[in-house]
Design a protein around this motif. Structure first.
Motif, mmCIF file in Angstrom:
data_model
loop_
_atom_site.group_PDB
_atom_site.id
_atom_site.type_symbol
_atom_site.label_atom_id
_atom_site.label_comp_id
_atom_site.label_asym_id
_atom_site.label_seq_id
_atom_site.Cartn_x
_atom_site.Cartn_y
_atom_site.Cartn_z
ATOM 1 N N ILE A 1 -8.743 4.030 -9.388
ATOM 2 C CA ILE A 1 -7.308 4.061 -9.701
ATOM 3 C C ILE A 1 -7.089 3.369 -11.035
ATOM 4 N N SER A 2 -6.471 4.109 -11.960
ATOM 5 C CA SER A 2 -6.180 3.520 -13.272
ATOM 6 C C SER A 2 -4.694 3.227 -13.451
ATOM 7 N N GLU A 3 -3.855 3.881 -12.639
ATOM 8 C CA GLU A 3 -2.413 3.689 -12.798
ATOM 9 C C GLU A 3 -1.690 4.039 -11.503
ATOM 10 N N TYR A 4 -0.751 3.182 -11.121
ATOM 11 C CA TYR A 4 0.147 3.441 -9.993
ATOM 12 C C TYR A 4 1.455 3.975 -10.559
ATOM 13 N N ARG A 5 2.002 4.993 -9.910
ATOM 14 C CA ARG A 5 3.275 5.571 -10.362
ATOM 15 C C ARG A 5 4.247 5.625 -9.186
ATOM 16 N N THR A 6 5.462 5.156 -9.436
ATOM 17 C CA THR A 6 6.513 5.168 -8.426
ATOM 18 C C THR A 6 7.714 5.921 -8.982
ATOM 19 N N LYS A 7 8.132 6.969 -8.254
ATOM 20 C CA LYS A 7 9.311 7.738 -8.652
ATOM 21 C C LYS A 7 10.510 7.185 -7.881
ATOM 22 N N LEU A 8 11.594 6.930 -8.613
ATOM 23 C CA LEU A 8 12.803 6.352 -8.030
ATOM 24 C C LEU A 8 14.033 7.168 -8.382
ATOM 25 N N LYS A 9 14.965 7.236 -7.449
ATOM 26 C CA LYS A 9 16.326 7.670 -7.756
ATOM 27 C C LYS A 9 17.133 6.393 -7.890
ATOM 28 N N ILE A 10 17.770 6.225 -9.039
ATOM 29 C CA ILE A 10 18.548 5.025 -9.314
ATOM 30 C C ILE A 10 20.000 5.415 -9.529
ATOM 31 N N SER A 11 20.899 4.662 -8.893
ATOM 32 C CA SER A 11 22.319 4.944 -9.085
ATOM 33 C C SER A 11 22.947 3.844 -9.951
ATOM 34 N N PHE A 12 23.939 4.282 -10.735
ATOM 35 C CA PHE A 12 24.732 3.340 -11.496
ATOM 36 C C PHE A 12 26.176 3.802 -11.470
ATOM 37 N N LYS A 13 27.069 2.835 -11.581
ATOM 38 C CA LYS A 13 28.502 3.111 -11.464
ATOM 39 C C LYS A 13 29.076 3.521 -12.804
ATOM 40 N N PHE A 14 29.894 4.581 -12.783
ATOM 41 C CA PHE A 14 30.631 4.964 -13.979
ATOM 42 C C PHE A 14 31.645 3.878 -14.295
ATOM 43 N N GLU A 15 31.806 3.580 -15.561
ATOM 44 C CA GLU A 15 32.764 2.556 -15.963
ATOM 45 C C GLU A 15 34.181 3.109 -15.909
ATOM 46 N N ASP A 16 35.113 2.242 -15.559
ATOM 47 C CA ASP A 16 36.528 2.618 -15.566
ATOM 48 C C ASP A 16 37.010 2.739 -16.988
ATOM 49 N N GLY A 17 37.998 3.607 -17.175
ATOM 50 C CA GLY A 17 38.593 3.699 -18.505
ATOM 51 C C GLY A 17 38.321 5.018 -19.067
ATOM 52 N N VAL B 1 32.735 6.033 -8.574
ATOM 53 C CA VAL B 1 31.889 7.212 -8.753
ATOM 54 C C VAL B 1 30.555 6.736 -9.316
ATOM 55 N N TYR B 2 29.479 7.254 -8.751
ATOM 56 C CA TYR B 2 28.148 6.852 -9.153
ATOM 57 C C TYR B 2 27.352 8.048 -9.658
#
Length: 75
Positions: A59-75, A10-11
């Motif tokens: 341009i003073s700043e570049y911005r990047t929006k990301l969706k990041i996934s991580f795995k739920f730990e077992d236990g 599950v992420y």
């Protein structure tokens, strides 16, 4: 008949915005690095938007929006 039980994973998805004065690539890398400092087992990052901050016509700043996934730990 023998069946092979596949592990169930599950992420969770979060959305983050990275910034950089240099490029969108560096902004994305900054976002992943920062998220990785507090979350474990990052898996995939998807760029969902890019924009820039303009100050005095430059341009003073570049911005990047990301969706990041991580795995739920077992236990």
């Amino acid at each position: 008949v023998q069946t092979c039980a596949l592990p169930i994973s599950v992420y969770k998805m979060i959305e983050v915005v990275g910034t950089s004065p240099d490029s969108w690539d560096k902004a994305a890398a900054n976002a992943v690095e920062r998220a990785g400092s507090t979350l474990r087992d990052l898996r995939i990052a998807e760029v969902t938007a890019q924009d820039v901050v303009i100050d005095k016509g430059k341009i003073s700043e570049y911005r990047t929006k990301l969706k990041i996934s991580f795995k739920f730990e077992d236990g």
